[in-house]
Design an enzyme around this catalytic site. Structure first.
Site, PDB file in Angstrom:
ATOM      1  N   ASP A  25       0.049 -12.659  -2.544  1.00 14.70           N
ATOM      2  CA  ASP A  25      -0.067 -10.871  -2.106  1.00 14.70           C
ATOM      3  C   ASP A  25      -0.228 -10.243  -3.451  1.00 14.70           C
ATOM      4  O   ASP A  25       0.975 -10.062  -4.191  1.00 14.70           O
ATOM      5  CB  ASP A  25       1.146 -10.503  -1.341  1.00 14.70           C
ATOM      6  CG  ASP A  25       1.105  -9.328  -0.996  1.00 14.70           C
ATOM      7  OD1 ASP A  25       0.138  -8.638  -1.425  1.00 14.70           O
ATOM      8  OD2 ASP A  25       1.975  -8.723  -0.238  1.00 14.70           O
ATOM      9  N   LYS A  87      -4.603  -1.942  -8.885  1.00 13.25           N
ATOM     10  CA  LYS A  87      -5.137  -2.376  -7.730  1.00 13.25           C
ATOM     11  C   LYS A  87      -5.830  -1.120  -7.228  1.00 13.25           C
ATOM     12  O   LYS A  87      -7.097  -1.307  -6.771  1.00 13.25           O
ATOM     13  CB  LYS A  87      -4.114  -2.954  -6.558  1.00 13.25           C
ATOM     14  CG  LYS A  87      -5.218  -3.360  -5.521  1.00 13.25           C
ATOM     15  CD  LYS A  87      -3.693  -3.803  -4.354  1.00 13.25           C
ATOM     16  CE  LYS A  87      -4.440  -4.581  -3.445  1.00 13.25           C
ATOM     17  NZ  LYS A  87      -3.427  -4.990  -2.251  1.00 13.25           N
ATOM     18  N   GLU A 184      -4.938  -8.434   4.270  1.00 16.29           N
ATOM     19  CA  GLU A 184      -3.680  -8.254   4.343  1.00 16.29           C
ATOM     20  C   GLU A 184      -2.907  -8.254   5.631  1.00 16.29           C
ATOM     21  O   GLU A 184      -2.130  -9.075   5.966  1.00 16.29           O
ATOM     22  CB  GLU A 184      -3.077  -7.180   3.450  1.00 16.29           C
ATOM     23  CG  GLU A 184      -3.315  -7.746   1.997  1.00 16.29           C
ATOM     24  CD  GLU A 184      -3.430  -6.529   1.082  1.00 16.29           C
ATOM     25  OE1 GLU A 184      -2.869  -5.304   1.714  1.00 16.29           O
ATOM     26  OE2 GLU A 184      -3.530  -6.567  -0.141  1.00 16.29           O
ATOM     27  N   ASP A 206      -0.380  -1.419   8.310  1.00 13.46           N
ATOM     28  CA  ASP A 206      -0.066  -1.975   7.041  1.00 13.46           C
ATOM     29  C   ASP A 206      -0.317  -0.933   5.898  1.00 13.46           C
ATOM     30  O   ASP A 206      -1.330  -0.628   5.397  1.00 13.46           O
ATOM     31  CB  ASP A 206      -1.008  -3.280   6.713  1.00 13.46           C
ATOM     32  CG  ASP A 206      -0.526  -3.456   5.216  1.00 13.46           C
ATOM     33  OD1 ASP A 206       0.082  -3.273   4.555  1.00 13.46           O
ATOM     34  OD2 ASP A 206      -1.329  -4.592   4.876  1.00 13.46           O
TER      35      ASP A 206
END
Lengths: 626, 177
Positions: A25, A87, A184, A206
């Protein structure tokens, strides 16, 4: 029988050799690595027993970069060289970043992907991510005691192809073979669903550090079918910190800030946000470089008021995802919460009120994604046991299409189409005598080309001259289970054709990556050669195993004696080169055996599909899969 | 050798060739087939097997898409009888339906500019009723009377209803709903 000749001790791989595969992850705030060991998925901790690796990299002069907690501790003291939330910059140019001015960085002037000027030179988000991945790879190899054969790396479902490609490139830089990029929320659903033997329609909400995803899935007898997905790849917990940061500045009447102050206050904002998940109010105190003291109290009520707009911003994608799936709130059996930011009480309350039920929180929102990725990695590596029989059917998150006249986008594969998929559409020429056509491949939901992301361009040449509108050009899109898009165009009368496998560009080409590979000390070169040999050997061993099994099962009833002998010969040839260390020869022999078994594989699949439906009546299937 | 793509989508799932079908059976047959052929099951196997698996899995997805919604199913059934319901030359629609369609579109426009969500919801309910009635009519025409050209016209109405539904979706999104 001749088959046994290649099975000398130590040469052929054991029939059920466990391949080391992990799930990673790669988060905005924290990253994790997990693996399935003895049938159980578990997160792999560092030497100090910590599961999380803060996604923070600090660059230094003439020294290796520092990654994780140590880098995080330095972020306020060394803000220019300490990159956090990389990210958010993956596959993005500076122009794509709405709030670039609020980051305490020295951005380098580059038209392509965002770059930072650091003590160790100019760095981009792919390189920063590679440092993080490299630390996780080392952790996994030390813990598992061997070389990784590959990893499933998770990405936000709403990442576009440029962001996905940047993630793959980062893995390559870190010396990791990517088995699959997994969405994800889908990873979370796998971990939750398998753990709880869940059945029915579930939503996964999420909210990570920098991205928001909502996915709706149907779980039925081990089949995880993604029905729709939506989100915002630039909305996350970081934005709540930013909002608080602005409030602090406002309360303090906009003092002058050094970059260190900037990072310090952001850190305090984040700490306050986290404290408010447990306490009704927190005090924020800090001393700035100028000597000015910040001292204020923030109540949960005020926090909710400040961030209400952000919370609301997540609800629209949720409603869209439900509409795309043609479902209403009442159809949802449960809402799985993923991402550290879902710990905020205001998020839990908003989700509970929208869905009319409290969200499911009986899992660790930080770990569930890595665990699901590990489970999928185990499957793709071929380690799965029969009792772990489950399947994931994922979708394309964004529509794919081509540019037509007037700068408009014609969608060929709409969003939320189950993979793998192939679709074709016919187009025609616009001018008399037109002999070439430019195919511009785009991704996105908007109608105008300028509002979508450009993935690739290629040309179809040699169209015979005809009057406008007479040519028939068939454009076909194919997306495989990995999400890899191939586009082909063919003029139907003359047969001229052109095709590309789309490798999205985001400012870094293959050459740039090769340069970074050579420059980087993330991945030693001799290591690379050893790995290449190891990889082809394992692949060859697997192929021999698989072919042997296939021949035992169906060889005599599906193959002529000639075909049988051909496959056997190719297998023996591979067995012989496998004794040596020439990885290219092994690769070539593997390819030969692959070719020799093509027809056989097709016949086997055909037979199996026939048997699959013929063997049972539909009511039995319904009771098993309905 | 390519997979056996000669069978119809109905044959692939072992279902009778009809408009009205049991959705639960279709879903179950779909999942059952994907479990056999999906590329993830072959990721560790030889490339040749991976390739075949991809072709099959794509084929199963395509068949499922074609049968899953009433509109797609009607269009596919008509194709099997040599009729392209959505061909550019097939544009006839009953006058009453055209009028109704204009009314819906105007309703959506004004609800959108007035920000009136409940008006949108009312049109959506209306549309759902029309959707059900049109599907029932298709069942009659396709399964009972085998009136292909009448069914093609009804399928076109269903297509229009679908488009209007997209406009409603867009309007909800524009109103931040």
């Amino acid at each position: 029988m001749a088959l046994l000749q290649i099975s000398e001790p130590g040469l052929s791989t054991a029939p059920h050799q466990h391949r080391l595969a992990v799930g990673i992850d790669l988060g905005t705030t924290n990253s994790l690595v997990a693996s399935v060991r003895n049938g159980v998925a578990m997160v792999l901790n560092d030497a100090d027993g910590r599961a999380l690796l803060p996604s923070v990299v600090r660059y230094q002069v003439n020294a290796a970069p520092v990654v994780g907690y140590a880098a995080q501790h330095m972020q306020s003291r060394d803000p220019f060289n300490t990159i956090v939330s990389a990210k958010r910059f993956m596959g993005r140019a500076l122009a794509d970043i709405a709030d670039a001015a609020s980051y305490p960085y020295h951005f380098a002037d580059a038209p392509s992907m965002v770059q930072w000027r650091t003590a160790a030179g100019v760095k981009n988000a792919v390189e920063v991510s590679a440092e993080i991945l490299s630390v996780l790879r080392t952790r996994a190899e030390l813990t598992l005691g061997g070389v990784l054969m590959g990893a499933v790396i998770t990405v936000p479902a709403y990442f576009d192809d440029a962001q996905r490609q940047a993630t793959k490139d980062a893995a390559q830089l870190a010396g990791i073979h990517v088995l699959r990029l997994l969405n994800e929320p889908t990873a979370a659903a796998i971990a939750y669903g398998l753990d709880n033997a869940a059945e029915g329609v579930y939503a996964v909400y999420d909210l990570g550090g920098g991205t928001f995803d909502i996915s709706v899935l149907r779980l039925s007898h081990g089949v995880f079918e993604v029905l729709s997905t939506n989100g915002d790849s630039a909305l996350g917990g970081d934005d709540f910190d930013q909002r608080l940061f602005c409030w602090i500045l406002e309360q303090a009447r906009f003092p002058d800030l050094t970059p260190e102050d900037n990072r310090l206050l952001l850190t305090h904002a984040r700490a306050a946000k986290e404290a408010l998940t447990e306490y009704p109010e927190v005090s924020i105190t800090a001393v700035l470089a100028s000597g000015l003291t910040i001292d204020m109290v923030l109540t949960a009520e005020k926090f909710n008021e400040l961030t209400a707009a952000l919370v609301n911003k997540t609800l629209q994608p949720v409603r869209k995802a439900l509409r795309d799936a043609r479902l209403s709130i009442e159809d949802i059996c449960g809402v799985v919460m993923v991402g550290g930011a879902t710990r905020m009480p205001c998020i839990q309350a908003a989700v509970a009120s929208l869905f009319g039920q409290p969200p499911l929180t009986n899992l660790d929102p930080d770990k569930v994604v890595a665990l699901g990725a590990a489970m999928q990695a185990n499957v793709l590596a071929g380690n799965r046991q029969d009792e772990e029989d489950w399947l994931l059917l994922d979708v394309t998150p964004l529509s794919l299409g081509i540019e037509t006249m007037g700068g408009l986008v014609e969608k060929i594969i709409p969003r939320n189409t189950t993979l793998p998929v192939a679709r074709a559409q016919e187009f025609t020429t616009h001018k008399d005598g037109q002999t070439a056509m430019s195919i511009h491949v785009l991704q996105g939901e908007r109608e105008l080309v300028t509002d979508c992301r450009s993935l690739a361009r290629f040309e179809l040449r040699g169209i015979p001259p005809m009057v406008a509108g007479a040519a028939r050009i068939r454009v076909s899109f194919q997306v495989d289970a990995d999400g890899l898009l191939s586009v082909a165009a063919q003029e139907m009368q003359s047969g001229v054709q052109a095709a590309v496998t789309v490798k999205p560009t985001y400012g870094l080409g293959d050459e740039d990556i090769a340069k970074m590979l050579q420059a980087g000390n993330t991945f030693a070169r001799e290591d690379m050669a050893a790995r290449a040999l190891q990889e082809v050997r394992v692949d060859a061993g697997r192929l021999i195993d698989a072919t042997q099994t296939a021949l035992e099962e169906d060889g005599t009833n599906l193959l002529s004696s000639d075909d049988y002998a051909n496959i056997l010969a190719a297998m023996q040839a591979l067995g012989e080169v496998l004794l040596g260390t020439d990885h290219l020869a092994i690769k070539a022999a593997t390819e030969k055996l692959n070719q020799a078994t093509t027809e056989f594989a097709a016949r086997r699949m055909d037979t199996h599909v026939r048997q699959a439906l013929a063997g049972q009546n539909l009511d039995e299937i319904s009771s098993k899969f309905g | 050798m390519l997979p056996d793509f000669k069978s119809t989508h109905f044959e692939l799932f072992g279902l009778p060739e009809r408009f009205e079908l049991d959705g639960v059976q279709l879903d179950a047959a779909y999942r059952h087939l994907q479990v056999q052929v999906h590329p993830d099951k072959f990721a560790h196997l030889p490339e040749s097997e991976q390739r075949v698996s991809m072709q099959w899995s794509t084929r199963v997805n395509e068949a499922y898409q074609a049968l899953k919604t009433p509109l797609n199913r009607a269009i596919y059934l008509l194709t099997l009888h040599g009729i392209n319901a959505l061909a550019p030359e097939n544009t006839q629609l009953p006058m009453a339906f055209l009028m109704q369609q204009i009314e819906w579109r105007e309703g959506i426009q004004s609800a959108r500019s007035a920000g009136d969500v409940s008006a949108l919801q009312a049109i959506e309910r209306d549309l759902n009723r029309a959707d059900k009635m049109t599907a029932a009519q298709l069942a009659e025409e396709l399964d009972v009377h085998k009136q292909w050209s009448a069914a093609a016209q009804t399928a076109r109405q269903l297509k229009f209803i679908d488009k209007i539904r997209e406009e409603i979706d867009d309007s909800y999104a524009a109103l931040d709903m």
